[in-house]
Design a protein around this motif. Sequence first.
Motif, PDB file in Angstrom:
ATOM      1  N   PHE A 166       0.830  -1.364  -0.061  1.00  0.00           N
ATOM      2  CA  PHE A 166      -0.071  -0.038  -0.151  1.00  0.00           C
ATOM      3  C   PHE A 166       0.872   1.387  -0.139  1.00  0.00           C
ATOM      4  O   PHE A 166       1.520   1.560   1.053  1.00  0.00           O
ATOM      5  N   GLU A 167       0.816   2.061  -1.154  1.00  0.00           N
ATOM      6  CA  GLU A 167       1.583   3.376  -1.072  1.00  0.00           C
ATOM      7  C   GLU A 167       0.769   4.276  -0.949  1.00  0.00           C
ATOM      8  O   GLU A 167      -0.647   4.390  -1.008  1.00  0.00           O
ATOM      9  N   SER A 168       1.138   5.536  -0.098  1.00  0.00           N
ATOM     10  CA  SER A 168       0.383   6.730   0.168  1.00  0.00           C
ATOM     11  C   SER A 168       1.448   7.857   0.160  1.00  0.00           C
ATOM     12  O   SER A 168       2.570   7.503   0.207  1.00  0.00           O
ATOM     13  N   GLY A 169       0.866   9.227   0.346  1.00  0.00           N
ATOM     14  CA  GLY A 169       1.759  10.239   0.410  1.00  0.00           C
ATOM     15  C   GLY A 169       1.668  11.040  -0.711  1.00  0.00           C
ATOM     16  O   GLY A 169       2.563  12.307  -0.766  1.00  0.00           O
ATOM     17  N   GLY A 170       1.458  10.558  -2.072  1.00  0.00           N
ATOM     18  CA  GLY A 170       1.332  11.372  -3.292  1.00  0.00           C
ATOM     19  C   GLY A 170       0.616  12.391  -3.123  1.00  0.00           C
ATOM     20  O   GLY A 170      -0.228  12.752  -2.252  1.00  0.00           O
ATOM     21  N   GLY A 171       0.702  13.565  -4.088  1.00  0.00           N
ATOM     22  CA  GLY A 171      -0.140  14.697  -4.056  1.00  0.00           C
ATOM     23  C   GLY A 171       0.228  15.703  -5.051  1.00  0.00           C
ATOM     24  O   GLY A 171       1.227  15.597  -5.959  1.00  0.00           O
ATOM     25  N   LEU A 172      -0.107  16.968  -4.922  1.00  0.00           N
ATOM     26  CA  LEU A 172       0.277  18.100  -5.722  1.00  0.00           C
ATOM     27  C   LEU A 172       1.507  18.888  -5.001  1.00  0.00           C
ATOM     28  O   LEU A 172       0.975  19.213  -3.863  1.00  0.00           O
ATOM     29  N   GLN A 173       2.591  19.045  -5.668  1.00  0.00           N
ATOM     30  CA  GLN A 173       3.466  19.943  -5.040  1.00  0.00           C
ATOM     31  C   GLN A 173       4.099  21.100  -6.244  1.00  0.00           C
ATOM     32  O   GLN A 173       3.936  20.570  -7.480  1.00  0.00           O
ATOM     33  N   GLN A 174       4.465  22.218  -5.707  1.00  0.00           N
ATOM     34  CA  GLN A 174       4.918  23.070  -6.669  1.00  0.00           C
ATOM     35  C   GLN A 174       6.546  22.648  -6.647  1.00  0.00           C
ATOM     36  O   GLN A 174       7.181  21.876  -5.897  1.00  0.00           O
ATOM     37  N   PRO A 175       7.012  22.940  -8.030  1.00  0.00           N
ATOM     38  CA  PRO A 175       8.321  22.806  -7.903  1.00  0.00           C
ATOM     39  C   PRO A 175       9.256  23.280  -7.094  1.00  0.00           C
ATOM     40  O   PRO A 175       9.157  24.440  -6.263  1.00  0.00           O
ATOM     41  N   LYS A 220      10.945  18.544  -9.164  1.00  0.00           N
ATOM     42  CA  LYS A 220      11.125  18.907 -10.390  1.00  0.00           C
ATOM     43  C   LYS A 220       9.972  18.325 -11.152  1.00  0.00           C
ATOM     44  O   LYS A 220       9.292  17.512 -10.796  1.00  0.00           O
ATOM     45  N   PRO A 221       9.288  19.278 -12.065  1.00  0.00           N
ATOM     46  CA  PRO A 221       8.317  18.546 -13.068  1.00  0.00           C
ATOM     47  C   PRO A 221       8.620  17.322 -13.240  1.00  0.00           C
ATOM     48  O   PRO A 221       7.724  16.505 -13.757  1.00  0.00           O
ATOM     49  N   ALA A 222       9.822  17.006 -13.874  1.00  0.00           N
ATOM     50  CA  ALA A 222      10.250  15.791 -14.500  1.00  0.00           C
ATOM     51  C   ALA A 222      10.241  14.632 -13.259  1.00  0.00           C
ATOM     52  O   ALA A 222       9.875  13.477 -13.736  1.00  0.00           O
ATOM     53  N   GLY A 273       3.029  -2.643  -6.051  1.00  0.00           N
ATOM     54  CA  GLY A 273       2.021  -2.089  -5.446  1.00  0.00           C
ATOM     55  C   GLY A 273       1.126  -1.210  -6.677  1.00  0.00           C
ATOM     56  O   GLY A 273       1.795  -1.453  -7.798  1.00  0.00           O
ATOM     57  N   LYS A 274       0.200  -0.652  -6.338  1.00  0.00           N
ATOM     58  CA  LYS A 274      -0.616   0.026  -7.367  1.00  0.00           C
ATOM     59  C   LYS A 274      -0.313   1.452  -7.690  1.00  0.00           C
ATOM     60  O   LYS A 274      -0.090   2.045  -8.575  1.00  0.00           O
ATOM     61  N   GLY A 275       0.507   2.035  -6.645  1.00  0.00           N
ATOM     62  CA  GLY A 275       1.233   3.303  -6.800  1.00  0.00           C
ATOM     63  C   GLY A 275       0.521   4.543  -5.996  1.00  0.00           C
ATOM     64  O   GLY A 275      -0.637   4.299  -5.792  1.00  0.00           O
ATOM     65  N   THR A 276       1.238   5.648  -6.086  1.00  0.00           N
ATOM     66  CA  THR A 276       0.632   6.865  -5.655  1.00  0.00           C
ATOM     67  C   THR A 276       0.932   8.139  -6.393  1.00  0.00           C
ATOM     68  O   THR A 276       2.245   8.066  -6.899  1.00  0.00           O
ATOM     69  N   LEU A 277       0.288   8.669  -6.787  1.00  0.00           N
ATOM     70  CA  LEU A 277       0.557   9.776  -8.004  1.00  0.00           C
ATOM     71  C   LEU A 277       1.143  11.264  -7.537  1.00  0.00           C
ATOM     72  O   LEU A 277       0.539  11.604  -6.205  1.00  0.00           O
ATOM     73  N   VAL A 278       2.340  11.382  -8.058  1.00  0.00           N
ATOM     74  CA  VAL A 278       2.947  12.580  -7.558  1.00  0.00           C
ATOM     75  C   VAL A 278       2.724  13.658  -8.916  1.00  0.00           C
ATOM     76  O   VAL A 278       3.241  13.257  -9.969  1.00  0.00           O
ATOM     77  N   THR A 279       2.402  14.689  -8.445  1.00  0.00           N
ATOM     78  CA  THR A 279       2.222  16.041  -9.420  1.00  0.00           C
ATOM     79  C   THR A 279       2.854  17.094  -9.033  1.00  0.00           C
ATOM     80  O   THR A 279       2.817  17.438  -7.775  1.00  0.00           O
ATOM     81  N   VAL A 280       3.823  17.340  -9.800  1.00  0.00           N
ATOM     82  CA  VAL A 280       4.456  18.762  -9.669  1.00  0.00           C
ATOM     83  C   VAL A 280       4.391  19.569 -10.683  1.00  0.00           C
ATOM     84  O   VAL A 280       4.544  19.732 -11.867  1.00  0.00           O
ATOM     85  N   SER A 281       3.651  20.713 -10.314  1.00  0.00           N
ATOM     86  CA  SER A 281       3.198  21.916 -11.227  1.00  0.00           C
ATOM     87  C   SER A 281       3.260  23.065 -10.335  1.00  0.00           C
ATOM     88  O   SER A 281       2.767  23.228  -9.190  1.00  0.00           O
ATOM     89  N   ALA A 282       3.527  24.376 -10.969  1.00  0.00           N
ATOM     90  CA  ALA A 282       3.294  25.576 -10.537  1.00  0.00           C
ATOM     91  C   ALA A 282       1.672  26.054 -10.550  1.00  0.00           C
ATOM     92  O   ALA A 282       1.337  26.815  -9.894  1.00  0.00           O
TER      93      ALA A 282
END
Length: 126
Positions: free
Chosen positions: A4-13, A86-88, A117-126
């Motif tokens: 079980f993965e957790s902790g992903g989300g949206l963050q700024q660069p 970073k966005p990458a 695992g199925k993964g947790t999504l990390v988004t990096v965007s301003a």
Amino acid sequence: VQLFESGGGLQQPGGSLRLSCAAAGFTFDDYAICWFRPAPGKKREGVSCIRFDDHSTVYLDSVKDRFTISSDNAKNTVYLQMNSLKPADAANYSCAVGKGVATLSGALAGYGIDYWGKGTLVTVSA
């Protein structure tokens, strides 16, 4: 066996996130635990791995000095601290484990991995 993965989300660069990987049905003892993400031109790339018994680690070159993998034996959990994002770095990060891992560098390439695992999504965007 489940991961079980957790902790992903949206963050700024430049921001930080901490991913967690917990197991159900087994303990991480004697396993190598790795984080993978999709990569352009290939199915996935290994980001970092850790051996649960001796805490030895390995990293993808592009995340060295920014990401830190660690484990909490009491909680049977592995973490990936991601700094200076970073966005990458944006991707679905999957946790994976292998018991018969010969080397961590091999595990980083996907050799010896048994469960995903199925993964947790990390988004990096301003």
